[in-house]
Structure formats: C-alpha cells, structure tokens
Design a protein around this motif. Sequence first.
Motif, short mmCIF file in Angstrom:
data_model
loop_
_atom_site.label_atom_id
_atom_site.label_comp_id
_atom_site.label_asym_id
_atom_site.label_seq_id
_atom_site.Cartn_x
_atom_site.Cartn_y
_atom_site.Cartn_z
N ILE A 1 19.63 6.25 -3.55
CA ILE A 1 19.22 5.15 -4.42
C ILE A 1 19.50 5.53 -5.88
N LEU B 1 12.34 6.29 -0.13
CA LEU B 1 13.63 5.62 0.06
C LEU B 1 14.73 6.68 0.20
N ASP C 1 5.27 -5.07 2.38
CA ASP C 1 6.16 -4.53 3.41
C ASP C 1 7.31 -3.80 2.75
N LEU C 2 7.70 -2.69 3.34
CA LEU C 2 8.79 -1.90 2.76
C LEU C 2 10.05 -2.73 2.57
N TYR C 3 10.29 -3.68 3.47
CA TYR C 3 11.56 -4.40 3.35
C TYR C 3 11.67 -5.22 2.07
N GLN C 4 10.54 -5.56 1.47
CA GLN C 4 10.63 -6.24 0.18
C GLN C 4 11.28 -5.32 -0.84
N ILE C 5 10.97 -4.05 -0.76
CA ILE C 5 11.50 -3.11 -1.74
C ILE C 5 12.95 -2.74 -1.42
N THR C 6 13.26 -2.60 -0.14
CA THR C 6 14.66 -2.32 0.21
C THR C 6 15.53 -3.54 -0.14
N MET C 7 15.01 -4.73 0.09
CA MET C 7 15.77 -5.92 -0.30
C MET C 7 15.95 -5.96 -1.82
N LYS D 1 21.42 -3.93 -6.53
CA LYS D 1 22.72 -3.27 -6.43
C LYS D 1 23.85 -4.29 -6.34
N TYR E 1 16.21 -3.54 -3.80
CA TYR E 1 17.29 -2.62 -4.18
C TYR E 1 18.66 -3.20 -3.85
N ALA E 2 18.76 -3.80 -2.67
CA ALA E 2 20.05 -4.39 -2.29
C ALA E 2 20.43 -5.53 -3.22
N TYR E 3 19.44 -6.33 -3.62
CA TYR E 3 19.71 -7.40 -4.60
C TYR E 3 20.14 -6.79 -5.93
N GLN F 1 10.69 -12.22 -4.62
CA GLN F 1 10.73 -11.65 -3.28
C GLN F 1 9.68 -10.54 -3.13
#
Lengths: 606, 606
Positions: free
Chosen positions: A94, A90, A25-31, A37, A33-35, A138
């Motif tokens: 980024i 993304l 799921d895309l949110y794994q990758i957005t998370m 960052k 990045y947030a982690y 994650q």
Amino acid sequence: MSSEESNSNRQMARQNGIVQPLLTDLYQITMAYAYWKSGKVNDVAVFDLFFRTNPFQGEFTIFAGLEECLKFLENFHYSDSDILYLQQTLPDNIEPEFFAYLKDLTCKDIRVSAIEEGSVVFPRVPLLRVEGPLIVAQLLETTLLTLVNFASLMATNAARYRMVAGKNVSLLEFGLRRAQGPDGGLSASKYAYIGGFDGTSNVLAGKMFNIPVKGTHAHSFVTSFSTLEDINSVIIRHAETQEPCNLLELAIEWRKRVSAIIDISPEEASDGELAALISYALAFPSGFLALVDTYDVKRYNFQGLPSRHRQHNMNGHSGYNSNCGTNGTRVLKSPTIHNTYGFSTVERTLRSGLLNFCAVALALHDCGYRAVGIRIDSGDLAYLSVLARETFESIAGAFKLPWFSKLTIVASNDINEETILSLNEQGHKIDCFGIGTHLVTCQRQPALGCVYKLTEINGQPRIKLSQDVGKVTIPGHKEAYRLFGADGHALIDLLQRSSEPAPEVGQKVLCRHPFQESKRAYVIPSKVEHLYKVYWKDGRIHTMPKPLHEVRERVQSSLRTLRQDIKRNLNPTPYKFLKFQVAVSDDLYNFIHDLWLQNAPIGELS
Amino acid sequence: MSSEESNSNRQMARQNGIVQPLLTDLYQITMAYAYWKSGKVNDVAVFDLFFRTNPFQGEFTIFAGLEECLKFLENFHYSDSDILYLQQTLPDNIEPEFFAYLKDLTCKDIRVSAIEEGSVVFPRVPLLRVEGPLIVAQLLETTLLTLVNFASLMATNAARYRMVAGKNVSLLEFGLRRAQGPDGGLSASKYAYIGGFDGTSNVLAGKMFNIPVKGTHAHSFVTSFSTLEDINSVIIRHAETQEPCNLLELAIEWRKRVSAIIDISPEEASDGELAALISYALAFPSGFLALVDTYDVKRYNFQGLPSRHRQHNMNGHSGYNSNCGTNGTRVLKSPTIHNTYGFSTVERTLRSGLLNFCAVALALHDCGYRAVGIRIDSGDLAYLSVLARETFESIAGAFKLPWFSKLTIVASNDINEETILSLNEQGHKIDCFGIGTHLVTCQRQPALGCVYKLTEINGQPRIKLSQDVGKVTIPGHKEAYRLFGADGHALIDLLQRSSEPAPEVGQKVLCRHPFQESKRAYVIPSKVEHLYKVYWKDGRIHTMPKPLHEVRERVQSSLRTLRQDIKRNLNPTPYKFLKFQVAVSDDLYNFIHDLWLQNAPIGELS
C-alpha cells in the motif's frame, strides 16, 4: 447542573469511544484504497440508506439513530494508532501517501439529508441520503448502517408495545441482563424510551440519557430474610409529626385486621416476607412498591374454596370475567392451574405477599406515608391483577381509605406483544408492565435490514438490476414527499427526481408504480410534507437533532398520522401504493426505465 | 509494539467505559440501601450464576465473558458523578451515610469462582459462584449477567457454525452492520472468534482484540465503474523483475483466450466490471479476491444450452450431484430458477464475473502475482461454487497452471446453520463462508437466560421453591465436578456440597437425581475435573484469565470431550443424568430435601 452535564457528556464520549471510523468492515477501507489508487479521489457519489421490509410483520417502522450518526460524522477521524493498525493490517505494498490521505480525512465535504428522527417511515424510502466524495461516503456505510439498524428496530418494537398496551398503562424496560452486550442494553433503554416507554431499570441509561429509572427489589431480597428477628430497626418517624412509630408492631396489628379480607390467617403468611417488606418500607416509606409472589401461604384448607373466600369474593364485584363452576370453584378463561385445595396455585402464591404488603402499607399509612403498590412476577397475571385490585378495593372500603383502591399493580415475567394482547382480551387490572428480553433483543426479529446503495456517481445515475424487482434500486438524486388526505392521514410516500418541483397542496399529482407501467393514480394532497432536511453540511451539524423527549413525542405524533388499520397488530393494512411500497413521479418513472433499458441485457435469437 | 499495545489498552478502556457499577438495574441499588438500612452490611452471601436451558435447541453451551467480568470487578467503583446522579435519582430521605458507603465500595471482599472460559457447560451447573458481602454481591448481579449472557450465547452460536461447517472451511464474521448496536457488533466479533471463527470484517474488533480481519469489496465498487476508460492507471510492476506490465492489455488478451472456457464471448461480459476488477487488482495484486456476481452477461442465446457450454460442461467431471433433464438442461436439487435461455439465472450472473475475474487473475500471473479467489453473494451457492471450481480446473488444465484449480471460493448471503447443512448435503466447493445477521444477532434465539440466585446467607442455605421443579434452586455452597468415562468422553456433571471430599478416579460415586428419590446410579470415573477455580479474591484477579486465542483453543478441546451425538445439530442426545441436567451427591440430595421440607407449606385437612 453544569458539572453533572459535563460528566454526562464525558460518559457519552466514553460510550461513543467505540463509534469511530474503524468500527467498519475492512472492505470499506480496501475499496477506499482501490478508489484512491485508481484516481477516484475527486469522484462524487450519492448513496441512499433504506430498508426493504418492515420488521415484526408490521406495516410501519420508526426511524431512529440519526443523532448518533451525526455525532459519528462530527468525530470522524483516523487516530495515529488507527493508521498504525491499518499499516500493519493491510498488505505491504500500500502506498504510504494513502495513509497520509486517510489521516487528514474528515466529513467536511459530505452532505447528509435525512428524515426527522422519530418519524414513521416505510420501505424503499431513503432514510438518509449521503452525498459527497465517493471514498468518504463509502467509508461511512457500515457505521451508519449499524447506528440506524438497531436504533430503528428498537424504537419500532417499543412503539408496537406502546400501541398494544394503550395510553393509560406505564411501560418500563427491564431488559439489561438479557441484552446483546452492555451497549446493546444501553441502546435498548434509549430507543425503548423514544418508542414510547416511560422508563428503564438501567441506571446508566438514566444517567446518560436523562431517562426516568425505576425499580424496587428482587425475590432474593425477600428470601434473604427468614424471620421477624431479621429486622434491625423498626422505628420510623411520622411523615408530618416526626413522632417515632414502630412499623413492625403496626404491621403485625394490621396483618391481623386484614387477614379476613385476604382470606388467610396471619400465621399462614411468611414472616420472612413480612420482615423483608418492613425493611424495604423503612428504607423507602414514600416509594413502597413490593414484589408479592415469593412465597406460598404456609398452610391451606383442602376441599373447595375456604368459607371466608366464598363469602367475600363470590359476589362478583369486579368487572373480571369469572363464573362459578359446578363445584363452586372459579372457572377462568385464563390457563390458571387449580388444585384440590380450592385456591389456585397462583392465588395461593399471591396471598401471603398480598397480606404482608397490605399490612405494611396500612402501617405506613399510620405513619403518614402512602404505599405505591405491588409487583407480580409469575402466574396468571390477568387473574392475579384482578384478585389484587379486588383486595385493594375491599380494604379501601373496609377501612375508609379510598386511595388504597388505586394502588399500582406492576406485572413482569417474560412479557411480549402477544401477552399484552391476550391480557387485554382477558381483562386485567395492571397499571404497569415491566418488559425485558422480548423487548431489548427484539426477539421476534432481531435485525433490521437497512442497506446503503450507490445511486449516482459524478452526476451519472446508477441502477442495480436484479431478477427480483424488490432488489432493483431506484437511481439518481431524489426527494421524498409524504402526501396527506383531507382527514389528516398519510396517503402515500412519493419519490421524485430532485430536479422536479415539489407536489403542491390541492394540485393533482400523478403517482406511478415504479415498475409497472399501467399502475398509475392521481392524488390531490391536502398536505405535503417534504421528508428531508439537510442535517450535515460543510463539516458541521446543519440542523440540530431534536432532544430525546422531543423525538419521543415525534414518534407518537407521527404515528397519529397513520390510519389505525396500518398500525394494528394483526393483519395490518399495508401502507402501499397500488401494491408497491412507494410511488414515483412520472418523471422518475421514465428515468428509471430509460436507465433500465440501457443496462439490461438484450437477448438474441439463434 | 508497546505504544500500539498501550493504544489498544486505551481502546479497551474506552469500550469498557460503559461497563461500570451504574450499568445495572435500579433495584440492585434500592435493595442495597434497604439492606444497608436494616443493618445487613456485614451479612455474607453466596450467589450462583447459571442458566436453565441450552440455547438453539442444542444440548451444550460455551461459557464466555469471564475476562470481562473480572475487568468489571477490578474497575468497580462509584465515581463522584455516579453518586451525585444517585442522590438526585433516589428519594430525598436516603441517609447521606449510605452514599459515603457506596463511594468507598469495592470488590475487595468478594470471591468469585468460575468455570474456565471457553468450556462446554450445561444447564443448572453454576458458571460463576460469587461469595462475599450480601450488598456487594447483590450489586454485581445485573452486570455479571449482561456480560455472561451474550458472550456465552455468541460463542455457542459460533461453535455450532464451526461444527456444521467442518474443520477445513474458513468462517468469517461479517455481521457488524446488522448487530445490536456498535458494541453488540464488537462483542459478536470477539465471541465468534472464540467460538471458532477465523476472522471478522470488523476492523475495530481486529484492532482491539487482535483478531484477523478480512474483506475485499462490495457490489457498489463494481457498479461505480462503467467502462474501461474508468481505469486511471493500468501499469503494474512485475513482482520479481519490476518490469512495468500493462494489466489492462494483458487482461483483455486473457479474456479472449478464456472466453471459450467460461462460455461467453468477451463482448458479452461487462466492461465496467472488468475495469473495477483491474482497479482492484492494481491496488491488491497479492490479495486479489473479487466479488463476481454483480452483472448478468449482456447477451445470451435462446433455446437450450449454448453449444460450447454443452461440449464443455456436460462431461460431469465434478463430484457435483447433477443430472441431465429430458431436454438436456440440468436438473438440480437446489432451487435454481432456470429460464428459457439455457443458462440458469444464477449461472448467467456468474459468467460475466467469472470471465473477468479469470482474465485479471491470469494477467496478474503474467506480472508475477497469484490471485486469491472469488466471492459469490447471491444465487444457488452450491451450484455456483461447483461451476466456479470446474471453471478454475479447466483453466488450470488448459494453461498448465495447477494453482488455479485451488483458488479460494468465498460464499456469503444470509447464511445460517441450516444453509450450511443443506449446502453440505448438496455438495459444494466453497472454501470460506462469510456470515452476518444470523450469527451476530443469534437470530434463532437472541438471548441466553442466565440467572443469579441466592443460595446461602450467613452460612444458612437458601432454597427457592417453585411448583415448577425446573425453577427450584439447589441450595448452599457447592462444588461441581465433571466425571469422564474410560473413552475420555464426559459422562456427567456432579454437584456436591463444598464440605464433601472430591470424587476420586476409579472410585464408585453415587450420583443422584436432585429431585427424584429413586433415580440413582453409581459412576466410576476415569477422570475427574473440578470445574471451579478461584478467579477473584482479595480485591484482585487471582487466576489470570487466558488470552483470547487460548480461550478459542479451549472451546475446541472442550468440545472434543463431548460425545458426537450430544453435539449434533438434529435431535442431539441430552447430556443428562437419568433425565435431569445435573447429578447431585447423596449428601447434597439429603441436604436439598431436608431444607425443602422445612420450607414447604403443609396442607391441613378440614
């Protein structure tokens, strides 16, 4: 054959081509990045992968998919094109260093502990425990869930079919055409085999996983022949003498001799069908298994049972539960539709095929070959199987060929667990079931609900609270033990904090309900099984997963440790501890509740 | 980007690696040998691929999977390792020439006519007509069925969700983790998009099929933060001025100002959650969409609604259907659990998240960014969406930020067709649904039952008779036409013999029930659509299948030609002709019945 093996490995690699880090799921990758960052690159987490409810309204589940999880970890790597795709997908802002970070990411710092593949497992007991860098752990979530959910669901479904069918019946998976996509079909074949099936019709699954493949012919094969002239060659060499035999002439001769037993005259059976069966026998003289329900008999008598049928069949020499009705026709428990012709619809259908099959089988015998049997794909399978077995036994007796009574009877046609239970109840003579749609799509419940929950971060436990106690997570780094009673049966699964000593055989263990203070009991185990092994560590497989056939054996041996009442189809007894799915140690109980109090809201009177 | 494209093609090839001739039932290959051995190498056959019942108790189906069928035909070839495997698997007596024959086999002499992918289709009308060498056409059966069955089922399922959700709501497919295997997930993403979804969470599907991918973060992201100290950096540069802004300070300030509107004090909201949302906003300042239902408020007042809540929210300024109960608490149609604290359980859960989200969104606004919105993953979605929308509107008014009232509200959590219908009925303010398990496993009916039936061999028609008229096949080489009425809606599908002239616009067409003599009607079509095009011929693709986004448009345009009552969810009107699924021409009617009489058994009085 090493070249074949390497081919087969290439096939695997091709299939596994889609099991890659972007299968998420895309949110794994957005998370991620947030982690990244927020500076959480060195944070360390523990996740538990578990399910909350057994599928199919049952009380057990078979854990499967572990080997594929390990292959995924081994191959976990973002390719250049993956990175390029993520850069395009993304948002623009980024930081480029993040992509460089992803590019180098592997599972070298991840550790995966798991229950042995093929084991019986229960709700709330983690199947996998994933430890390591928060970001990487994650990023694994979705793919691990995908690989475990369907594999375990299928293996469980297959194991349930095996249990209702019993040990002495063969089970074949025939579901590819109705599966959820090509790989849905392959996964179904693989995990049905693990769950206790004997083979599949899926040739690619046979090649890739070394599973026995089975199959004969379809109705269309029979309908593609119209007359006896449609047979091209009729000569077969005798298996031992190598003398040429005319299979057509022999079959026609036998059809005359057998017709009294099958109870139709040779003219009433379909010649196209005979042509098809002879052609099939010429191609597979040692593997002759024929579909026999394509045609009705061409002609039949009105009014009651034909006399020959009455003489022959009303002696009741089978164990089949049939009675004579007031007018001399059979009264069946099963929902056979009788018509005014005396034969039931299904019976008529079978007779042409049975006569032709027996004629060809006996002709083959003259040529030194033994036929395998028949397949029935419609009608009242219990009744038809009994009719066929009676016929085989009569022929065995009439022609002094004892092996003929043991011919295999395969049944297919939309079979599910309930069909098999009902056939068992009616009494049947089926040796083998071919099962498709219901098995491979897990029609009764097409998804298992495994979840992946954070239980610890940087050594600090995490608990997810919920108004629904069933959704509260059990926090921290834990071990799971299965405690067995003196009779060898599993009593309960116990979760402990990893810092605690393991329970010991013969020693009292205080087992607690995780959420209700007063529910406690002592258990003195006769055997203690630590459920986890480390399967992945230091960037490589640490414990080799067992080969397919051993996983398959594990399913049966693991099921044998469960009490029968937990496994039964109807109203199974839950494998529970004081009405909860898993017990916890006293230490873990206190740990949960301290954490709960720290995190739960406090009311305020006003 | 051509390097990207070629990468993407390689990905496709990898996935399609398993769509190969061995992805079939063994009996196709044993039949092939029996045909080959009986000299039927030059026999020519026609097969129809069709289904008998619409899925999901509906009255229409979307045809999909054609492009994958064509790729399969293009790549149809037995590799050396396939042949080796077959030699090892089939009995020893198979003639070696057969394997040489298989080795050279391609689809060069096959012709495939089909309905356009993405079209609305109906039972009994062939989706594909496969003509050519009997052996080759037979060998294609299982794989074509596998490719059409799940693709069509998924596209149909997705189209149904689109219809109940309406045009103005976004639909995202979130089901990968619960799909039937990795490729089950990819197929689901692809065909959900075709059926009318707007995107998927599945990154690999996005990459392979160029489908929009969407996603934000999970609960675990929120729970991985405990306090405000967990934020690493708090500085973001202003979108226009590039001045550094302290997002944490701004958010804390805004949280104070907003707390009156959200109706909890800042101390009652979770600081860990605020830390998580700030971290997420720092990573995605232009794409800030936050999951807001992780935490309960920390503290709440007993007895009735808190005073601020009452003042603010009881004005009933939304269109939401809520009433005041006798004690002043809301009475909801939906099954919200109210407790003695005044806030409902779900309402409490949302308030911490809403306050934190709004604080961060307003802080982001100070830095020149607009937040996207929120996701709700639990509770009473209708009510919570209304509450959130009201809150957004209040803030928009209080701080003169009209865009704030238009923030996106995404809802997920085990949503199915019925949930959406029920939410519609209750009234909701959801802009986007994220849908998983029910969509991707087609939980309501996990398999479509397409079959592949022989209808002609060497120019001779074949009919399969059955006691069940629904299972009688319609013989011969046929064409299918869709006849439209003056209002542009489809009236009926008509099957004709291929030798007949096509129906003409404005000319009376005699349409007959295929099995009941007296059921006939004249139709004067205002438009006639010939449903088949030749897609495969002379060993290559003859008509290029449309790209994904055009197939997606085709679904919607084709659905628009159906009357609304045929499409509705509850008790849809069947698209039938005189109670049968398809009409036949007078010529075809007579053809069927002549053949039937030739093949049916004749009774004999005795």
